[in-house]
Design a protein around this motif. Structure first.
Motif, PDB file in Angstrom:
ATOM      1  N   THR A  16      13.210 -19.907 -12.443  1.00  0.00           N
ATOM      2  CA  THR A  16      13.733 -18.795 -10.800  1.00  0.00           C
ATOM      3  C   THR A  16      12.522 -17.062 -10.568  1.00  0.00           C
ATOM      4  N   ALA A  17      12.547 -16.893 -12.050  1.00  0.00           N
ATOM      5  CA  ALA A  17      11.525 -15.353 -11.861  1.00  0.00           C
ATOM      6  C   ALA A  17      10.404 -15.872 -11.325  1.00  0.00           C
ATOM      7  N   VAL A  18       9.520 -16.870 -11.936  1.00  0.00           N
ATOM      8  CA  VAL A  18       8.086 -16.886 -11.339  1.00  0.00           C
ATOM      9  C   VAL A  18       8.662 -17.971 -10.236  1.00  0.00           C
ATOM     10  N   THR A  19       9.129 -18.310  -9.375  1.00  0.00           N
ATOM     11  CA  THR A  19       9.505 -18.462  -8.017  1.00  0.00           C
ATOM     12  C   THR A  19       9.750 -17.107  -7.277  1.00  0.00           C
ATOM     13  N   ARG A  20      10.091 -16.759  -7.613  1.00  0.00           N
ATOM     14  CA  ARG A  20      10.702 -15.226  -6.419  1.00  0.00           C
ATOM     15  C   ARG A  20       9.163 -14.218  -5.905  1.00  0.00           C
ATOM     16  N   ILE A  21       8.581 -14.192  -7.687  1.00  0.00           N
ATOM     17  CA  ILE A  21       6.950 -13.331  -8.002  1.00  0.00           C
ATOM     18  C   ILE A  21       5.839 -14.377  -7.316  1.00  0.00           C
ATOM     19  N   ALA A  22       5.972 -15.757  -7.702  1.00  0.00           N
ATOM     20  CA  ALA A  22       5.143 -16.164  -6.441  1.00  0.00           C
ATOM     21  C   ALA A  22       5.277 -16.665  -5.270  1.00  0.00           C
ATOM     22  N   ASP A  23       6.519 -16.359  -4.594  1.00  0.00           N
ATOM     23  CA  ASP A  23       6.675 -15.873  -2.933  1.00  0.00           C
ATOM     24  C   ASP A  23       6.428 -15.165  -2.453  1.00  0.00           C
ATOM     25  N   ALA A  24       6.845 -13.748  -3.346  1.00  0.00           N
ATOM     26  CA  ALA A  24       6.329 -12.700  -2.634  1.00  0.00           C
ATOM     27  C   ALA A  24       5.408 -12.436  -3.074  1.00  0.00           C
ATOM     28  N   LEU A  25       4.943 -12.845  -3.834  1.00  0.00           N
ATOM     29  CA  LEU A  25       3.330 -12.264  -3.703  1.00  0.00           C
ATOM     30  C   LEU A  25       2.111 -13.129  -2.890  1.00  0.00           C
ATOM     31  N   GLY A  26       3.231 -14.518  -2.711  1.00  0.00           N
ATOM     32  CA  GLY A  26       2.513 -15.110  -1.642  1.00  0.00           C
ATOM     33  C   GLY A  26       1.867 -15.056  -0.477  1.00  0.00           C
ATOM     34  N   ALA A  27       3.879 -13.530   0.132  1.00  0.00           N
ATOM     35  CA  ALA A  27       3.440 -13.793   1.317  1.00  0.00           C
ATOM     36  C   ALA A  27       3.379 -11.910   1.643  1.00  0.00           C
ATOM     37  N   GLY A  28       2.745 -11.853   0.718  1.00  0.00           N
ATOM     38  CA  GLY A  28       2.020 -10.354   0.474  1.00  0.00           C
ATOM     39  C   GLY A  28       2.981  -8.786   0.344  1.00  0.00           C
ATOM     40  N   ARG A  29       3.944  -8.788  -0.638  1.00  0.00           N
ATOM     41  CA  ARG A  29       4.932  -8.560  -0.533  1.00  0.00           C
ATOM     42  C   ARG A  29       4.908  -7.603  -2.374  1.00  0.00           C
ATOM     43  N   PRO A  30       4.719  -6.914  -2.488  1.00  0.00           N
ATOM     44  CA  PRO A  30       4.729  -6.594  -3.720  1.00  0.00           C
ATOM     45  C   PRO A  30       5.497  -7.044  -5.221  1.00  0.00           C
ATOM     46  N   LEU A  31       4.711  -6.715  -5.827  1.00  0.00           N
ATOM     47  CA  LEU A  31       5.578  -6.975  -7.903  1.00  0.00           C
ATOM     48  C   LEU A  31       5.096  -5.737  -8.087  1.00  0.00           C
ATOM     49  N   LEU A  32       6.028  -4.591  -8.376  1.00  0.00           N
ATOM     50  CA  LEU A  32       6.349  -4.016  -8.918  1.00  0.00           C
ATOM     51  C   LEU A  32       6.630  -3.734 -10.443  1.00  0.00           C
ATOM     52  N   VAL A  33       6.010  -3.416 -11.743  1.00  0.00           N
ATOM     53  CA  VAL A  33       5.966  -3.274 -12.997  1.00  0.00           C
ATOM     54  C   VAL A  33       6.514  -2.212 -13.192  1.00  0.00           C
ATOM     55  N   CYS A  34       7.654  -2.358 -14.071  1.00  0.00           N
ATOM     56  CA  CYS A  34       7.557  -0.622 -15.482  1.00  0.00           C
ATOM     57  C   CYS A  34       8.343  -0.739 -16.196  1.00  0.00           C
ATOM     58  N   GLY A  35       8.147   0.493 -17.602  1.00  0.00           N
ATOM     59  CA  GLY A  35       8.627  -0.087 -18.106  1.00  0.00           C
ATOM     60  C   GLY A  35       8.169   1.482 -19.702  1.00  0.00           C
ATOM     61  N   ASN A  36       8.685   2.544 -20.584  1.00  0.00           N
ATOM     62  CA  ASN A  36       8.310   2.853 -21.328  1.00  0.00           C
ATOM     63  C   ASN A  36       7.530   2.575 -22.610  1.00  0.00           C
ATOM     64  N   GLY A  37       7.115   3.452 -23.697  1.00  0.00           N
ATOM     65  CA  GLY A  37       6.702   3.562 -24.324  1.00  0.00           C
ATOM     66  C   GLY A  37       5.719   1.954 -24.370  1.00  0.00           C
ATOM     67  N   GLY A  38       5.946   1.031 -25.466  1.00  0.00           N
ATOM     68  CA  GLY A  38       5.033  -0.269 -25.493  1.00  0.00           C
ATOM     69  C   GLY A  38       5.167  -1.067 -24.506  1.00  0.00           C
ATOM     70  N   SER A  39       6.364  -0.897 -24.318  1.00  0.00           N
ATOM     71  CA  SER A  39       6.669  -1.769 -22.724  1.00  0.00           C
ATOM     72  C   SER A  39       5.724  -1.380 -21.570  1.00  0.00           C
ATOM     73  N   ALA A  40       5.521   0.305 -21.661  1.00  0.00           N
ATOM     74  CA  ALA A  40       4.738   1.168 -20.747  1.00  0.00           C
ATOM     75  C   ALA A  40       3.337   0.142 -21.144  1.00  0.00           C
ATOM     76  N   SER A  41       3.133  -0.465 -21.991  1.00  0.00           N
ATOM     77  CA  SER A  41       2.141  -1.010 -22.124  1.00  0.00           C
ATOM     78  C   SER A  41       1.794  -2.231 -21.686  1.00  0.00           C
ATOM     79  N   ASP A  42       2.841  -3.258 -21.929  1.00  0.00           N
ATOM     80  CA  ASP A  42       3.595  -4.642 -21.649  1.00  0.00           C
ATOM     81  C   ASP A  42       2.823  -4.504 -19.912  1.00  0.00           C
ATOM     82  N   ALA A  43       3.470  -3.678 -19.339  1.00  0.00           N
ATOM     83  CA  ALA A  43       3.826  -3.692 -17.724  1.00  0.00           C
ATOM     84  C   ALA A  43       1.552  -3.365 -17.297  1.00  0.00           C
ATOM     85  N   GLN A  44       1.979  -2.416 -18.073  1.00  0.00           N
ATOM     86  CA  GLN A  44      -0.199  -2.762 -17.888  1.00  0.00           C
ATOM     87  C   GLN A  44      -0.563  -3.706 -17.470  1.00  0.00           C
ATOM     88  N   HIS A  45      -0.530  -4.801 -18.720  1.00  0.00           N
ATOM     89  CA  HIS A  45      -1.501  -5.561 -19.259  1.00  0.00           C
ATOM     90  C   HIS A  45      -0.437  -7.309 -18.165  1.00  0.00           C
TER      91      HIS A  45
END
Length: 187
Positions: A27-56
């Motif tokens: 369901t997360a895949v579907t929501r992300i793909a639908d948003a991106l396909g419609a020109g809506r953003p995917l925003l990603v955040c985290g701290n420390g190692g999770s900030a690096s994961d967000a960048q990845h």
């Protein structure tokens, strides 16, 4: 020592496979793909190692994961040091991500937050801001989800409380998400 650590890593991945509801990830895949396909953003955040994961994650989606395709509107909220340091200095570190959600978020977009505890105050504040905008909220956490559980439309929690092992499982899970989103949007 190495063998024991790898055994622990494998055990966390096995427990994740057993405990995680695959429909939540799909369901997360579907929501992300639908948003991106419609020109809506995917925003990603985290701290420390999770900030690096967000960048990845955003690197895989803006660039490419496995397929040639157009760049996708994925924004890492921890990757602009001018915004982070100016806002944290003048206001608070707790609101560095929620301010950016206010700036970049849209109804129909998705916020993906990574927090091994599920309790990072700035990620929690970002989820509150995203919900107010009508964004889908997806949390990747450790066992139980912490405070993000109540703020998440979709909770992907790894059954562990050991940060490095949670992050290792997160990498497997978000690589799968990137692969599936890309497969849906690469056509």
């Amino acid at each position: 020592m190495l063998s024991r650590y790898l055994d622990e890593s494998i055990a966390v991945l096995q427990r994740t496979q057993e405990a995680l509801d695959a429909t939540v990830v799909d369901t997360a895949v579907t929501r992300i793909a639908d948003a991106l396909g419609a020109g809506r953003p995917l925003l990603v955040c985290g701290n420390g190692g999770s900030a690096s994961d967000a960048q990845h994650i955003t690197g895989e989606l803006v660039g490419r994961f496995l397929k040639e395709r157009r760049g996708l509107n994925a924004i890492c909220l921890s990757s602009n040091p001018a915004v982070l340091t100016a806002w944290a200095n003048d206001y608070s570190y707790e609101t560095v991500f929620s301010r950016q959600v206010e700036a970049y978020g849209q109804d129909g977009g998705v916020l993906l937050g990574l927090s091994t505890s599920g309790n990072s105050p700035n990620v929690v504040a970002a989820f509150e801001a995203a919900r107010a905008l009508g964004m889908t909220t997806v949390a990747m956490t450790g066992e139980g989800g912490g405070r993000l559980r109540a703020l998440s439309d979709l909770l992907i929690d790894v059954p562990s409380r050991h940060t490095p092992l949670i992050q290792q499982a997160h990498i497997c899970l978000y690589h799968y998400i990137c692969e599936q989103v890309e497969a849906r949007l690469a056509g």
